[in-house]
Design a protein around this motif. Structure first.
Motif: not given
Length: 318
Positions: A259-284
């Motif tokens: 997964f490659y998230y944007g740091a300032s993506d108006h279609w995918c807020p930064l919080q979505y990155y933090h949430d998925i990172k927390q839910d899948f700490p071993h994911g890329d």
């Protein structure tokens, strides 16, 4: 890897086919037809609008950096193209209507049908999704677990709560309640000469530094009328259907996913990155550090391709 080489192998082939009864554009670098001996195919699943021409620079860069060894294809969404005069938008209108091929679910089945018809079952796949294309890839994995997916790269993924994002809050009323109001201005735009439409496109996009001029042609196709209407129809369904993140499919396929998230993506807020990172700490799961926009193809197709090659080249060694 860093040296870009331009030769005849950089010339793409474009094909128009009927898939699920709807006209579909396929952009191909490398082999135009796959035989059982082909071990690997890169397949781009676009965002919305799903015109493959937007990915020309991105695809050419992937193809060349892998030494022209692997074909790189992109399949448009059904009806997201300016089709030849010799073809209608739909081959069988009753079939297209029955399967809602231009709708969101129909577009997912459209990609699975394309694979079944044009890609040998034993071919390994590197799927590259952009924006809503990432959601489509997760659905493909869920609906057909036997697909031989080596890697799935999710670029600026819109895989959850689209209508609640900053851009979604703006676009949901337009796509869901006011969609028909846009058809008349789109129709009037489609009547303008291409040279005038091209000038307008360059004017609108003129504020983008380092604009990739390759995107002008597909933007011109988008203004053909039917193409834009189909994109908006699909978009309206996205706002209603992209809700909870599919954690079950992600967990099942975690080792295949990047997964490659944007740091300032108006279609995918930064919080979505933090949430998925927390839910899948071993994911890329990566966060863009280069300031690339959600629509990276406008000015950073080559740069994103170079980064992606670095991520996966080790997985492709045989």
């Amino acid at each position: 890897m860093e040296n870009m080489v331009t030769d005849s192998r950089d010339d793409p082939q474009t094909e128009f086919i009927y898939c699920c009864g709807a006209v579909t554009e396929v952009l191909k670098y490398g082999s135009c037809q796959l035989q059982s001996g082909h071990k690997l195919l890169f397949l781009i699943i676009p965002g919305n609008p799903g015109l493959v021409g937007f990915y020309t620079t991105f695809m050419q860069t992937l193809h060349s950096l892998f030494g022209y060894r692997h074909p790189v294809w992109a399949v448009s969404h059904a009806g997201h193209c300016a089709h030849p005069d010799s073809m209608d938008m739909v081959e069988d209108s009753s079939l297209a209507a029955e399967n809602d091929v231009f709708g969101f679910d129909g577009q997912i089945e459209h990609k699975l049908s394309f694979l079944r018809k044009y890609v040998p079952r034993e071919t390994n796949l590197v799927l590259v999704g952009h924006s809503i294309g990432c959601y489509i890839i997760l659905e493909m994995m869920k609906r057909d677990p036997e697909l031989k997916i080596l890697k799935a790269v999710m670029l600026f993924p819109t895989i959850e709560h689209m209508a609640q994002t900053p851009q979604g809050k703006v676009m949901t009323p337009v796509l869901c309640q006011m969609r028909y109001l846009t058809y008349l201005p789109l129709f009037l735009l489609s009547l303008l000469p291409d040279i005038l439409k091209s000038g307008l496109i360059k004017l609108v996009l003129g504020g983008i530094r380092s604009l990739d001029l390759a995107v002008v042609k597909p933007t011109l196709a988008l203004l053909s009328g039917d193409c834009a209407a189909n994109a908006m129809y699909m978009g309206g369904q996205e706002m209603r259907k992209v809700l909870e993140r599919d954690n079950v499919t992600i967990k099942t396929n975690l080792k295949k996913l990047i997964f490659y998230y944007g740091a300032s993506d108006h279609w995918c807020p930064l919080q979505y990155y933090h949430d998925i990172k927390q839910d899948f700490p071993h994911g890329d799961i990566r966060l863009c550090e280069n300031g690339f926009r959600h629509a990276f193809v406008l000015d950073a197709g080559r740069e994103v391709a170079k980064i992606m090659v670095e991520w996966i080249h080790g997985d492709l060694r045989t």
